[in-house]
Design an enzyme around this catalytic site. Structure first.
Site, PDB file in Angstrom:
ATOM      1  N   PHE A 157      25.949 -74.724 -54.649  1.00 13.86           N
ATOM      2  CA  PHE A 157      27.274 -74.144 -54.956  1.00 13.86           C
ATOM      3  C   PHE A 157      27.137 -73.325 -56.241  1.00 13.86           C
ATOM      4  O   PHE A 157      26.540 -73.774 -57.213  1.00 13.86           O
ATOM      5  CB  PHE A 157      28.293 -75.274 -55.150  1.00 13.86           C
ATOM      6  CG  PHE A 157      29.708 -74.887 -54.814  1.00 13.86           C
ATOM      7  CD1 PHE A 157      30.280 -75.258 -53.610  1.00 13.86           C
ATOM      8  CD2 PHE A 157      30.469 -74.144 -55.711  1.00 13.86           C
ATOM      9  CE1 PHE A 157      31.599 -74.921 -53.306  1.00 13.86           C
ATOM     10  CE2 PHE A 157      31.773 -73.802 -55.417  1.00 13.86           C
ATOM     11  CZ  PHE A 157      32.347 -74.181 -54.210  1.00 13.86           C
TER      12      PHE A 157
ATOM     13  N   TRP B  82      29.091 -82.617 -56.458  1.00  9.24           N
ATOM     14  CA  TRP B  82      29.569 -83.920 -55.980  1.00  9.24           C
ATOM     15  C   TRP B  82      28.411 -84.785 -55.499  1.00  9.24           C
ATOM     16  O   TRP B  82      28.442 -86.022 -55.607  1.00  9.24           O
ATOM     17  CB  TRP B  82      30.568 -83.698 -54.831  1.00  9.24           C
ATOM     18  CG  TRP B  82      31.159 -84.944 -54.267  1.00  9.24           C
ATOM     19  CD1 TRP B  82      30.685 -85.687 -53.235  1.00  9.24           C
ATOM     20  CD2 TRP B  82      32.349 -85.608 -54.723  1.00  9.24           C
ATOM     21  NE1 TRP B  82      31.494 -86.767 -53.007  1.00  9.24           N
ATOM     22  CE2 TRP B  82      32.520 -86.743 -53.906  1.00  9.24           C
ATOM     23  CE3 TRP B  82      33.270 -85.340 -55.742  1.00  9.24           C
ATOM     24  CZ2 TRP B  82      33.596 -87.613 -54.085  1.00  9.24           C
ATOM     25  CZ3 TRP B  82      34.331 -86.202 -55.908  1.00  9.24           C
ATOM     26  CH2 TRP B  82      34.481 -87.327 -55.085  1.00  9.24           C
ATOM     27  N   GLU B  83      27.375 -84.151 -54.966  1.00  8.89           N
ATOM     28  CA  GLU B  83      26.256 -84.875 -54.345  1.00  8.89           C
ATOM     29  C   GLU B  83      25.193 -85.351 -55.351  1.00  8.89           C
ATOM     30  O   GLU B  83      24.204 -85.974 -54.940  1.00  8.89           O
ATOM     31  CB  GLU B  83      25.591 -83.989 -53.273  1.00  8.89           C
ATOM     32  CG  GLU B  83      26.348 -83.916 -51.950  1.00  8.89           C
ATOM     33  CD  GLU B  83      27.628 -83.096 -51.976  1.00  8.89           C
ATOM     34  OE1 GLU B  83      27.682 -82.098 -52.722  1.00  8.89           O
ATOM     35  OE2 GLU B  83      28.589 -83.455 -51.262  1.00  8.89           O
TER      36      GLU B  83
ATOM     37  N   ALA C 169      26.826 -75.996 -61.493  1.00  8.01           N
ATOM     38  CA  ALA C 169      27.879 -75.205 -62.144  1.00  8.01           C
ATOM     39  C   ALA C 169      29.194 -75.510 -61.444  1.00  8.01           C
ATOM     40  O   ALA C 169      29.360 -75.180 -60.263  1.00  8.01           O
ATOM     41  CB  ALA C 169      27.566 -73.713 -62.055  1.00  8.01           C
ATOM     42  N   VAL C 170      30.084 -76.167 -62.169  1.00  8.43           N
ATOM     43  CA  VAL C 170      31.409 -76.440 -61.628  1.00  8.43           C
ATOM     44  C   VAL C 170      32.383 -75.538 -62.393  1.00  8.43           C
ATOM     45  O   VAL C 170      32.487 -75.631 -63.622  1.00  8.43           O
ATOM     46  CB  VAL C 170      31.805 -77.925 -61.774  1.00  8.43           C
ATOM     47  CG1 VAL C 170      33.033 -78.217 -60.915  1.00  8.43           C
ATOM     48  CG2 VAL C 170      30.657 -78.842 -61.360  1.00  8.43           C
ATOM     49  N   ILE C 171      33.025 -74.650 -61.647  1.00  8.72           N
ATOM     50  CA  ILE C 171      33.869 -73.631 -62.274  1.00  8.72           C
ATOM     51  C   ILE C 171      35.322 -73.849 -61.854  1.00  8.72           C
ATOM     52  O   ILE C 171      35.616 -74.003 -60.665  1.00  8.72           O
ATOM     53  CB  ILE C 171      33.384 -72.216 -61.884  1.00  8.72           C
ATOM     54  CG1 ILE C 171      31.905 -72.064 -62.306  1.00  8.72           C
ATOM     55  CG2 ILE C 171      34.254 -71.149 -62.538  1.00  8.72           C
ATOM     56  CD1 ILE C 171      31.252 -70.761 -61.886  1.00  8.72           C
TER      57      ILE C 171
ATOM     58  N   THR D 220      43.249 -75.076 -58.411  1.00  7.90           N
ATOM     59  CA  THR D 220      43.715 -76.396 -57.974  1.00  7.90           C
ATOM     60  C   THR D 220      43.006 -77.480 -58.797  1.00  7.90           C
ATOM     61  O   THR D 220      42.040 -77.190 -59.510  1.00  7.90           O
ATOM     62  CB  THR D 220      43.369 -76.621 -56.487  1.00  7.90           C
ATOM     63  OG1 THR D 220      41.946 -76.774 -56.377  1.00  7.90           O
ATOM     64  CG2 THR D 220      43.827 -75.454 -55.619  1.00  7.90           C
TER      65      THR D 220
ATOM     66  N   HIS E 188      40.884 -79.479 -57.876  1.00 11.48           N
ATOM     67  CA  HIS E 188      39.586 -79.801 -57.277  1.00 11.48           C
ATOM     68  C   HIS E 188      38.477 -79.925 -58.329  1.00 11.48           C
ATOM     69  O   HIS E 188      37.639 -80.835 -58.278  1.00 11.48           O
ATOM     70  CB  HIS E 188      39.229 -78.704 -56.264  1.00 11.48           C
ATOM     71  CG  HIS E 188      38.121 -79.056 -55.338  1.00 11.48           C
ATOM     72  ND1 HIS E 188      38.217 -80.047 -54.392  1.00 11.48           N
ATOM     73  CD2 HIS E 188      36.866 -78.550 -55.210  1.00 11.48           C
ATOM     74  CE1 HIS E 188      37.089 -80.134 -53.729  1.00 11.48           C
ATOM     75  NE2 HIS E 188      36.245 -79.237 -54.206  1.00 11.48           N
TER      76      HIS E 188
ATOM     77  N   ARG F  83      25.990 -69.064 -70.102  1.00  8.84           N
ATOM     78  CA  ARG F  83      25.199 -70.271 -70.393  1.00  8.84           C
ATOM     79  C   ARG F  83      24.013 -70.450 -69.446  1.00  8.84           C
ATOM     80  O   ARG F  83      23.327 -71.466 -69.491  1.00  8.84           O
ATOM     81  CB  ARG F  83      26.132 -71.494 -70.312  1.00  8.84           C
ATOM     82  CG  ARG F  83      27.103 -71.551 -71.473  1.00  8.84           C
ATOM     83  CD  ARG F  83      28.339 -72.378 -71.208  1.00  8.84           C
ATOM     84  NE  ARG F  83      29.218 -72.369 -72.382  1.00  8.84           N
ATOM     85  CZ  ARG F  83      30.009 -71.347 -72.728  1.00  8.84           C
ATOM     86  NH1 ARG F  83      30.047 -70.238 -72.003  1.00  8.84           N
ATOM     87  NH2 ARG F  83      30.756 -71.419 -73.827  1.00  8.84           N
TER      88      ARG F  83
END
Ligand code: INI
Length: 164
Positions: free
Chosen positions: A27, A62-63, A85-87, A91, A93, A132
């Site tokens: 992702f 998540w995994e 990378a969680v952007i 929402t 989420h 980053r």
């Protein structure tokens, strides 16, 4: 002024002879591919052998926890580096994915005693993530790999040199 009569332990920064797993989320791969390149660069520059460095690709952040638990069980690695990378979107989420990743990664490290470096970006914008991942704020994949090298060396030292 305090004078210590005890020993000081600090992990070295040589990756020679160490085995690593680099766990990479697909992702936001535009970002995570750059984190991976940074981590591999850090290990190679530190004298590591990239033939001893496995890359494990997972769908998203998540995994991480379930993958780490499986890798830790193999006892094959001196340290693991998580690269993701969680952007933030529109929402909630983001909070669930980033929260599970962070707490799950910490839990596996604490349970197993294996050094697991947190190279997971959690940002408000894509631009902050790019900054980053080799942009103006450095490369957090490189930094996380350096932490993994130091911690692998420190834990080896503590296991072999500390006597009660
Ligand atoms: N996974 C990420 O690694 N980064 C994200 O920003 C993200 N967002 O925003 O949704 C993301 N979601 C996927 C998630 O990690 C799982 O792969 C998916 O929910 C399937 O379990």
């Amino acid at each position: 002024m305090s004078e210590s009569k005890g020993k000081t332990f600090e992990g070295g920064l040589s990756a020679q002879g160490l085995r690593f797993a680099l766990v990479v989320a697909r992702f936001n791969s535009f970002v995570t591919d750059r984190l991976l390149a940074g981590a591999q660069d850090a290990i190679a520059r530190s004298g590591g052998d990239l033939a001893q460095v496995d890359v494990v690709r997972i769908p998203g952040a998540w995994e991480f926890p379930v993958t780490l638990r499986a890798l830790a069980k193999t006892c094959r690695y001196d340290a693991i580096v998580c690269l993701g990378a969680v952007i933030r979107g529109d929402t909630p989420h983001f909070d669930y994915v980033a929260g599970n990743a962070a707490s799950g990664i910490a839990a596996v490290g604490n349970e197993t005693g294996l050094p697991i470096a947190f190279g997971v970006l959690t940002t408000n914008t894509f631009e902050q993530a790019i900054d980053r991942a080799g942009g103006k704020a450095g490369n957090k994949g490189f930094d996380a790999a350096m932490t993994a090298i130091e911690m692998a060396n420190l834990l080896r030292q503590l296991a072999t040199e500390v006597r009660s």
